[in-house]
Design a protein around this motif. Structure first.
Motif, PDB file in Angstrom:
ATOM      1  N   ALA B  24       1.072  -0.978 -38.616  1.00 31.64           N
ATOM      2  CA  ALA B  24       0.336   0.017 -39.408  1.00 31.64           C
ATOM      3  C   ALA B  24      -0.188   1.132 -38.508  1.00 31.64           C
ATOM      4  CB  ALA B  24      -0.836  -0.656 -40.119  1.00 31.64           C
ATOM      5  N   PRO B  25      -0.449   2.304 -39.076  1.00 32.39           N
ATOM      6  CA  PRO B  25      -1.220   3.303 -38.325  1.00 32.39           C
ATOM      7  C   PRO B  25      -2.637   2.772 -38.092  1.00 32.39           C
ATOM      8  CG  PRO B  25      -0.316   4.230 -40.369  1.00 32.39           C
ATOM      9  CD  PRO B  25      -0.151   2.747 -40.438  1.00 32.39           C
ATOM     10  N   LEU B  26      -3.359   3.414 -37.191  1.00 33.29           N
ATOM     11  CA  LEU B  26      -4.683   2.916 -36.810  1.00 33.29           C
ATOM     12  C   LEU B  26      -5.812   3.796 -37.328  1.00 33.29           C
ATOM     13  CD1 LEU B  26      -3.677   2.104 -33.130  1.00 33.29           C
ATOM     14  CD2 LEU B  26      -3.890   0.470 -35.018  1.00 33.29           C
ATOM     15  N   TYR B  27      -5.473   4.748 -38.189  1.00 32.91           N
ATOM     16  CA  TYR B  27      -6.500   5.678 -38.671  1.00 32.91           C
ATOM     17  C   TYR B  27      -7.480   4.979 -39.595  1.00 32.91           C
ATOM     18  CZ  TYR B  27      -3.105   8.835 -36.715  1.00 32.91           C
ATOM     19  OH  TYR B  27      -2.249   9.445 -35.850  1.00 32.91           O
ATOM     20  N   LEU B  34     -12.265   2.738 -47.583  1.00 33.72           N
ATOM     21  CA  LEU B  34     -12.365   3.695 -48.688  1.00 33.72           C
ATOM     22  C   LEU B  34     -10.983   4.290 -48.951  1.00 33.72           C
ATOM     23  CD1 LEU B  34     -15.725   5.272 -47.467  1.00 33.72           C
ATOM     24  CD2 LEU B  34     -15.432   3.852 -49.495  1.00 33.72           C
ATOM     25  N   TYR B  35     -10.837   5.591 -48.786  1.00 33.20           N
ATOM     26  CA  TYR B  35      -9.565   6.264 -49.001  1.00 33.20           C
ATOM     27  C   TYR B  35      -8.544   5.815 -47.941  1.00 33.20           C
ATOM     28  CZ  TYR B  35      -6.483  10.298 -49.862  1.00 33.20           C
ATOM     29  OH  TYR B  35      -5.438  11.115 -50.155  1.00 33.20           O
ATOM     30  N   GLY B  36      -7.270   5.952 -48.231  1.00 31.46           N
ATOM     31  CA  GLY B  36      -6.260   5.653 -47.225  1.00 31.46           C
ATOM     32  C   GLY B  36      -5.054   4.995 -47.844  1.00 31.46           C
ATOM     33  N   GLY B  37      -3.946   5.718 -47.942  1.00 32.64           N
ATOM     34  CA  GLY B  37      -2.789   5.227 -48.667  1.00 32.64           C
ATOM     35  C   GLY B  37      -1.904   4.296 -47.864  1.00 32.64           C
ATOM     36  N   THR B  38      -1.468   4.748 -46.684  1.00 36.24           N
ATOM     37  CA  THR B  38      -0.486   3.991 -45.922  1.00 36.24           C
ATOM     38  C   THR B  38      -1.008   2.608 -45.547  1.00 36.24           C
ATOM     39  OG1 THR B  38       0.433   6.043 -45.053  1.00 36.24           O
ATOM     40  CG2 THR B  38       0.949   4.015 -43.857  1.00 36.24           C
ATOM     41  N   PHE B  59       0.059  -5.467 -36.788  1.00 37.22           N
ATOM     42  CA  PHE B  59      -0.484  -4.585 -35.760  1.00 37.22           C
ATOM     43  C   PHE B  59      -1.328  -3.532 -36.468  1.00 37.22           C
ATOM     44  CE2 PHE B  59       1.669  -5.845 -31.815  1.00 37.22           C
ATOM     45  CZ  PHE B  59       2.577  -6.765 -32.325  1.00 37.22           C
ATOM     46  N   ALA B  60      -2.651  -3.605 -36.284  1.00 42.08           N
ATOM     47  CA  ALA B  60      -3.566  -2.738 -37.033  1.00 42.08           C
ATOM     48  C   ALA B  60      -4.908  -2.703 -36.310  1.00 42.08           C
ATOM     49  CB  ALA B  60      -3.737  -3.263 -38.460  1.00 42.08           C
ATOM     50  N   SER B  61      -5.822  -1.878 -36.803  1.00 38.40           N
ATOM     51  CA  SER B  61      -7.128  -1.766 -36.154  1.00 38.40           C
ATOM     52  C   SER B  61      -7.901  -3.079 -36.291  1.00 38.40           C
ATOM     53  CB  SER B  61      -7.935  -0.611 -36.742  1.00 38.40           C
ATOM     54  OG  SER B  61      -8.295  -0.902 -38.076  1.00 38.40           O
ATOM     55  N   GLY B  62      -8.826  -3.317 -35.354  1.00 39.72           N
ATOM     56  CA  GLY B  62      -9.511  -4.596 -35.232  1.00 39.72           C
ATOM     57  C   GLY B  62     -10.418  -4.950 -36.399  1.00 39.72           C
ATOM     58  N   LEU B  78      -9.635   4.360 -36.447  1.00 40.11           N
ATOM     59  CA  LEU B  78      -9.911   5.545 -35.632  1.00 40.11           C
ATOM     60  C   LEU B  78     -10.562   6.675 -36.426  1.00 40.11           C
ATOM     61  CD1 LEU B  78      -6.679   5.615 -33.429  1.00 40.11           C
ATOM     62  CD2 LEU B  78      -8.872   4.509 -32.966  1.00 40.11           C
ATOM     63  N   ARG B  79     -10.288   6.780 -37.731  1.00 38.44           N
ATOM     64  CA  ARG B  79     -10.900   7.877 -38.491  1.00 38.44           C
ATOM     65  C   ARG B  79     -12.412   7.748 -38.521  1.00 38.44           C
ATOM     66  NH1 ARG B  79     -12.230   9.647 -44.143  1.00 38.44           N
ATOM     67  NH2 ARG B  79     -11.694   7.624 -45.015  1.00 38.44           N
ATOM     68  N   LEU B  80     -12.903   6.520 -38.530  1.00 39.86           N
ATOM     69  CA  LEU B  80     -14.346   6.306 -38.640  1.00 39.86           C
ATOM     70  C   LEU B  80     -15.001   6.142 -37.270  1.00 39.86           C
ATOM     71  CD1 LEU B  80     -14.135   3.812 -41.632  1.00 39.86           C
ATOM     72  CD2 LEU B  80     -14.617   6.271 -41.726  1.00 39.86           C
ATOM     73  N   ASP B  81     -14.197   6.188 -36.190  1.00 43.26           N
ATOM     74  CA  ASP B  81     -14.722   5.990 -34.839  1.00 43.26           C
ATOM     75  C   ASP B  81     -15.034   7.352 -34.222  1.00 43.26           C
ATOM     76  OD1 ASP B  81     -15.261   5.436 -32.233  1.00 43.26           O
ATOM     77  OD2 ASP B  81     -13.577   4.066 -31.943  1.00 43.26           O
ATOM     78  N   THR B  82     -16.315   7.675 -34.157  1.00 38.74           N
ATOM     79  CA  THR B  82     -16.704   9.003 -33.660  1.00 38.74           C
ATOM     80  C   THR B  82     -16.405   9.160 -32.167  1.00 38.74           C
ATOM     81  OG1 THR B  82     -18.931   8.154 -33.328  1.00 38.74           O
ATOM     82  CG2 THR B  82     -18.513   9.340 -35.377  1.00 38.74           C
ATOM     83  N   GLN B  83     -16.189   8.049 -31.467  1.00 35.17           N
ATOM     84  CA  GLN B  83     -15.869   8.117 -30.034  1.00 35.17           C
ATOM     85  C   GLN B  83     -14.431   8.575 -29.804  1.00 35.17           C
ATOM     86  OE1 GLN B  83     -17.942   7.250 -27.199  1.00 35.17           O
ATOM     87  NE2 GLN B  83     -19.310   7.790 -28.876  1.00 35.17           N
ATOM     88  N   CYS B  84     -13.589   8.396 -30.799  1.00 37.56           N
ATOM     89  CA  CYS B  84     -12.159   8.636 -30.595  1.00 37.56           C
ATOM     90  C   CYS B  84     -11.818  10.100 -30.825  1.00 37.56           C
ATOM     91  CB  CYS B  84     -11.332   7.765 -31.541  1.00 37.56           C
ATOM     92  SG  CYS B  84      -9.579   8.164 -31.472  1.00 37.56           S
TER      93      CYS B  84
END
Lengths: 387, 387
Positions: B24-27, B34-38, B59-62, B78-84
C-alpha cells in the motif's frame, strides 16, 4: 603501496583506463546553461576523467555537452522543460538502464541524492554516491540507516554534521577547470552577489552591506518560482536604490567578467550551505570573498588570504576595505592549489580505489558495520588538501 | 481447466493457500482513519484474502489495522505526520525490504503507482500493479513504455483511455465488505456530497443543484492544503445558505448513517475520475446517485437502476425527484452483485493466476511484445461482472 586496480600512474606515468559511469540529476544539463551547481560539478569531473583517458559514460539530460558517452533518458533538462511535471520517471528510466548495464562499468558514481539506493544495493561495492544537498532533513536518517552499505562522499565536512554516523568514505571539495576563468583585475568598482534570490542567501543583507560600505552592488541571480513572493515583497523594493543593479541570471561566458571585475564577492548566507560554489568561482578570478561563518565557509575560505570570514553585517561592512587589500594573485594561486578540477578528480579516483578494495576484498558489509564506522574513522581527503 | 497454482476451489471447495504481499502507499493507514481511497481498497482486499485463508503480508504504515502480517517502514501514516516532509524514503525502505524477501511470496500486488517498477523488473512475472490514479499525466507514458513488462490493472476501463497500449491484464472494479453498511432508509430529507472540496469535484454545482431542487444539502468533506484558497474564496461564501450544512471530514462509523439517510448522493464531477468510491458506498447503503457522465461513472452507475447519469446541472436538478423513486432494495442488491469485496478478491485472484501462468510458462516478455498487446486483447474482468 599495492595498486591492484591500476588507478595510479605507473613508472611511465600512465594511468590504467577505468570504465566509469557518472550519473547526474536531470534538472539541468551538464553543464547547466545558467544556474545549477550539481550538474556543473558533474560536468567538470566527467570531462576531466575523459581528458585523463578514462572511458566515461555520462547519464544526463539529452541537451548536455560532453566528450564522454552520453546516455540520456530525456531530451531536455527538466527544469527548463515546461511539459515536465514529475521528474521522477526520467530518473527512474536512467537508473533502470544503468542497472541493466552495470556489469559494463568498473565504478558507478552517483550524484542523484538517494534515488538509486534501492536499485544498487547489490552493486554497492562498485558505487560511490556524492550527496550534494543539505543533510539536516528529517526524512534522510532512516534512509541512510536502511542503506548503510552505500559508500558516501560529502562535499564539505560541515555538511556531515546532522549525520556524522553515515557511511562516509571521504570529503571531496568541488573543483573547477583552471582554464575556465583567468584572474580578473577587480577594478569594476562594485561588489558582487551571485546565485539565487532566496531568504537563506540573504540578498537583503548584501544590499545593506554594500550601501553602508558606500559601494555599488551588482546582483546576478535567478528567482525560482518558490521564491517569487519573497523577491516581489522583500527584495524588489530594495532594488530601487540607484546603486544596486539587478542583472538577472547569467551564464558561464558572462560570469568571468562579472566576478573578475568585482572588488569582492558578498556571501552573507544564513544557512549551513554544504559547499559555496560561487566562493571558488570568485577565487578562480582572483576576487576576494566576504562570507558569513556558516556551513562550509570556514573550510573553503582562508581568512586573510582568499577572503574574510565574518559573523555579522557590521563585520562585513568593516571587511569591505580590508578585502580590497588582499593579493589577487595569491587568491588565484590558492584556487589552483585547492580547488582545481585536477585535484577533485584525483580525490575521487582515490575514493573509487577505496570502494573497490573494500567491495571486493571484504564480505558484503552488514548495515550495522556501516552504521558503526563514524566520521572520525574515514578518509577526509578534502581536509588533507586544505592547508 | 488446468489449475497448476491451485488458486481455484477444488472439489471440496478449498482454495490452496497463496503467499501474497499487498503493498500500500504510506500516505494513509490501512484502512484510513478518515478520507483515503487507495489505502481503503487495499485494506478491504487484504482482509478478504486473509479471510479466504491466504497467507498475506501487508506493507503499510505502522498505524494500520490488519489480520495480515504487517510490515511497516514508518510508525504513522505520512499525511498525518507533521514531521514528514518527503514521503519517498519510507516508500523506498518498504520496497527495499520487500525486494530482499521477494522469494517468500508467490505473488506481489503493488498499489504504489510506478515507484516499484525499477526494483521489481526481474520479478515482473510474479507481480501485479493496480494503478489507482489518473493516467493523463504527461510524464507517465515514457515510464509505462520503459517498464512495459510490468503487469498492470486498471480500476475502470475509462481510466485507460490516455494509455490504452499499456500492459493491461484486466480491469478490477473496487469492492466493499458487504457487512460494512446496511441499507439505509433515505428518509433524512437531504441530499449528500462526500469526499474532498476541490475544483474538479464541483461542490459549487452540488450546492446549486440542491438549491434549485429545493432540498437541503449536507457536505461531508475534507479540505486539503492545496485547495484551501479555492475553499475560502469559492465555496465558503456559498455555505452561508442556511440549507447547506458543512460537517467536515467524517469517518467510516458516521458514513453509513450519513449516506443511508440521504435521499440521494450528488456526484457532479468535472474530471475523468478513474473510480468513484463514494458511488459504491452510496449504493451499499441503498442510496441512489446523481452523477455526471465523466470517467468511470457510466461503468459504475446503472442508469435508472442504481442512479441517474446526467450531463448538466439542469439535468441533475430534474433528476432529483426521479432518483427518489428508485428502489433502494434493488440498489443494495446490485451493490452486492457487482461491488462486493468478495467479487473484487475473486477478480484479483484470477489475475494473479494470469500473471503466474505468463510469468512462468513464457519467456521473459520483451518490451515490444508488452506494448503490442492492446486494450482489446486483454481480460476485462470488471466489464464481465458488470451487467
Amino acid at each position: 603501496m599495492t595498486d591492484p586496480f591500476g588507478l595510479w600512474p605507473n613508472a611511465s606515468g600512465i594511468v590504467r583506463k577505468m570504465r566509469i559511469a557518472q550519473v547526474a540529476p536531470l534538472y539541468e544539463s551538464c553543464p547547466p546553461q545558467l544556474y545549477g551547481g550539481t550538474e556543473r560539478v558533474v560536468s567538470y569531473l566527467t570531462e576531466q576523467l575523459v581528458r585523463q583517458g578514462h572511458e566515461v559514460t555520462l547519464f544526463a539530460s539529452g541537451d548536455s555537452k560532453t566528450k564522454a558517452t552520453l546516455q540520456a533518458p530525456c531530451a531536455r533538462a527538466l527544469r527548463l522543460d515546461t511539459q515536465c511535471r514529475d521528474p521522477l520517471p526520467y530518473h527512474f528510466i536512467a537508473l533502470h538502464r544503468l542497472a541493466q548495464s552495470a556489469d559494463e562499468f568498473d565504478i558507478i558514481h552517483f550524484h542523484t541524492d538517494y534515488l538509486h539506493f534501492p536499485l544498487f544495493v547489490r552493486h554497492w561495492g562498485k558505487t560511490l554516491t556524492t550527496l550534494h544537498g543539505r543533510l539536516d532533513l528529517p526524512d534522510l536518517p532512516p534512509m541512510l540507516r536502511e542503506f548503510a552499505m552505500m559508500p558516501l562522499v560529502s562535499i564539505s565536512n560541515a555538511q556531515r554534521m546532522p549525520v556524522p554516523w553515515a557511511n562516509w568514505y571521504g570529503t571531496v571539495y568541488h573543483g573547477l577547470p583552471s582554464n575556465l576563468y583567468a584572474g580578473g583585475c577587480g577594478d569594476g568598482g562594485y561588489l558582487a552577489y551571485i546565485g539565487r534570490i532566496c531568504p537563506e542567501k540573504r540578498p537583503d543583507w548584501a544590499i545593506e552591506i554594500a550601501r553602508r560600505a558606500g559601494m555599488p552592488l551588482t546582483i546576478a541571480a535567478k528567482v525560482d518560482e518558490v521564491d517569487r513572493t519573497y523577491h516581489e515583497t522583500r527584495i524588489k523594493p530594495l532594488l530601487e536604490d540607484p546603486r544596486v543593479d539587478f542583472v538577472g541570471e547569467i551564464g558561464d561566458s558572462e560570469k568571468g567578467a562579472f566576478l573578475g571585475d568585482a572588488a569582492a564577492l558578498l556571501f552573507p548566507i544564513d544557512w549551513p550551505e554544504p559547499f559555496g560554489l560561487a566562493l571558488i568561482e570568485a577565487m578562480a578570478n582572483g576576487t576576494p570573498v566576504i562570507a558569513f561563518r556558516r556551513g562550509s565557509v570556514p573550510e573553503i575560505v582562508e581568512h586573510g588570504v582568499t577572503g574574510l570570514i565574518v559573523d555579522s553585517v557590521d563585520e562585513a561592512v568593516a571587511a569591505v576595505p580590508l578585502a580590497r587589500t588582499l593579493d589577487r594573485v595569491a587568491i588565484r594561486r590558492r584556487f589552483e592549489e585547492r580547488f582545481s578540477v585536477g585535484r577533485m578528480a584525483r580525490d575521487y579516483l582515490a575514493l573509487y580505489d577505496a570502494v573497490l578494495r573494500r567491495g571486493t576484498t571484504g564480505a558484503v558489509m552488514s548495515s550495522s558495520a556501516g552504521a558503526r564506522r563514524g566520521v572520525n574513522g574515514d578518509r577526509s581527503l578534502g581536509r588533507s588538501h586544505g592547508s
